[in-house]
Design an enzyme around this catalytic site. Structure first.
Site, PDB file in Angstrom:
ATOM      1  N   CYS A 112     -23.558  37.912  83.048  1.00  0.00           N
ATOM      2  CA  CYS A 112     -23.090  38.446  84.329  1.00  0.00           C
ATOM      3  C   CYS A 112     -22.717  39.923  84.261  1.00  0.00           C
ATOM      4  CB  CYS A 112     -21.908  37.627  84.837  1.00  0.00           C
ATOM      5  SG  CYS A 112     -22.266  35.865  84.997  1.00  0.00           S
ATOM      6  N   HIS A 248     -18.238  41.635  89.870  1.00  0.00           N
ATOM      7  CA  HIS A 248     -19.099  40.456  89.775  1.00  0.00           C
ATOM      8  C   HIS A 248     -18.551  39.358  90.674  1.00  0.00           C
ATOM      9  CE1 HIS A 248     -21.327  37.094  88.364  1.00  0.00           C
ATOM     10  NE2 HIS A 248     -20.338  36.590  87.647  1.00  0.00           N
ATOM     11  N   ASN A 278     -22.486  32.518  92.622  1.00  0.00           N
ATOM     12  CA  ASN A 278     -22.534  33.406  91.463  1.00  0.00           C
ATOM     13  C   ASN A 278     -23.997  33.591  91.060  1.00  0.00           C
ATOM     14  OD1 ASN A 278     -22.519  34.507  88.879  1.00  0.00           O
ATOM     15  ND2 ASN A 278     -20.810  33.264  88.145  1.00  0.00           N
TER      16      ASN A 278
END
Length: 323
Positions: A112, A248, A278
């Site tokens: 990520c 993020h 996500n």
């Protein structure tokens, strides 16, 4: 001296949308359970599109918006933890698709944090004076590495891609950065995908992504907030100088707590996890692109933003950029 600047933004997501209510039909969960804990309401899931397909859509948009020909692109970096194959790389597939015959291309894997790591790498390439233009794309099809019976992971992730065109500038736009890895804590988030050696009795067949959600949450709040505070302090900027923080998009609760730990108003933390979930390395560039489309970002060089990614590895990294 030669510097680098972000000149174009783009994003793309598969058309299929899976809402929380849809997931409640196949696992023990509900819209309230998911949204109250994560802020996520839906996610885009690829049916037949590959990671390269998603990245191709972004690359096409960036080229079209820029007015450049693909042959003018010097390099392509794709940040992904879900490539379609070991080789060729996703970036090589993009290079071929758009006809960027003069570009070198490679993938970067940092979960990520991937887009932040890739953008930092691209900035160094341009600042070297050897390259003028590059595409930096975050693209993921996380759905293909999820156990869709595990509500601890299946409800969190989505597929998508976003990216930027980075090009040479006479003015400094990348003001500060901090990139970090702690491999000793790699077990907190991992996909144990491996190749079986014909010379070993060991069988590697665990193909699903695994995550210790609480450990990742605590890590983000403690370590990442500390890193961001330190970066701002050492950049000789005041917190008031930061217009927006693009973090993020893992979990709304993380953003809530980050705002308090960093002591910056919550409304300076844009979010879109409710629509995408996500998307790993794609989350920050998707959010940047949407923020430009809705007028939050101007791309006039007068706004100062902070980008921060964090996730498996463990990896975490932040950049302060004039955009």
């Amino acid at each position: 001296m030669v510097f680098a600047k972000i000149s174009q933004l783009a994003h793309y997501a598969p058309s299929q949308i899976i809402k929380n209510e849809d997931l409640s039909l196949i696992m023990d969960t509900s819209d309230d359970w998911i949204s109250s804990r994560t802020g996520i309401k839906q996610r885009h899931i690829s049916k037949n599109e590959t990671t390269a397909d998603l990245a191709n859509k972004v690359a096409e948009q960036l080229i079209e918006k820029s007015g450049y020909s693909a042959s003018q692109i010097d390099f392509i970096i794709v940040a992904t933890m879900t490539p379609d194959s070991m080789m060729p790389s996703t970036a090589a597939r993009v290079q071929a698709h758009i006809g960027a015959s003069n570009a070198f291309a490679f993938d970067l894997s940092a979960a990520c944090s991937g887009f932040v790591f890739a953008l930092s790498t691209a900035e160094k390439l341009i600042s070297s004076g050897s390259y003028q233009k590059g595409l930096v794309i975050g693209a993921e099809t996380v759905s293909k590495v999820l156990d869709w019976t595990d509500r601890g992971t299946a409800v969190l992730f989505g597929d998508g891609a976003g990216g930027v065109l980075l090009e040479a500038s006479k003015e400094k736009h990348f003001l500060a950065e901090s990139l970090n890895t702690d491999g000793s804590r790699q077990g907190l988030q991992s996909s144990q995908v491996g190749l079986n050696s014909p010379f070993s009795d060991e069988v590697l067949d665990d193909k699903f992504l695994k995550m210790d959600g609480r450990a990742i949450f605590d890590f983000a709040i403690k370590e990442v907030s500390k890193s961001i505070n330190h970066l701002i302090e050492t950049s000789y900027l005041e917190k008031e100088d930061i217009d927006y923080l693009f973090l993020h998009q893992a979990n709304r609760r993380i953003l809530d707590k980050m705002s308090r730990k960093i002591d910056i108003a919550r409304d300076k933390f844009p979010e879109n996890m409710m629509d995408y979930g996500n998307t790993s390395a794609a989350s920050i560039p998707i959010l940047l692109s949407e923020s430009y489309e809705n007028g939050l970002l101007k791309l006039d060089g007068n706004q100062t933003i902070l980008l921060s990614g964090f996730g498996g590895g463990l990896t975490w990294g932040s950049l302060i950029v004039k955009i």
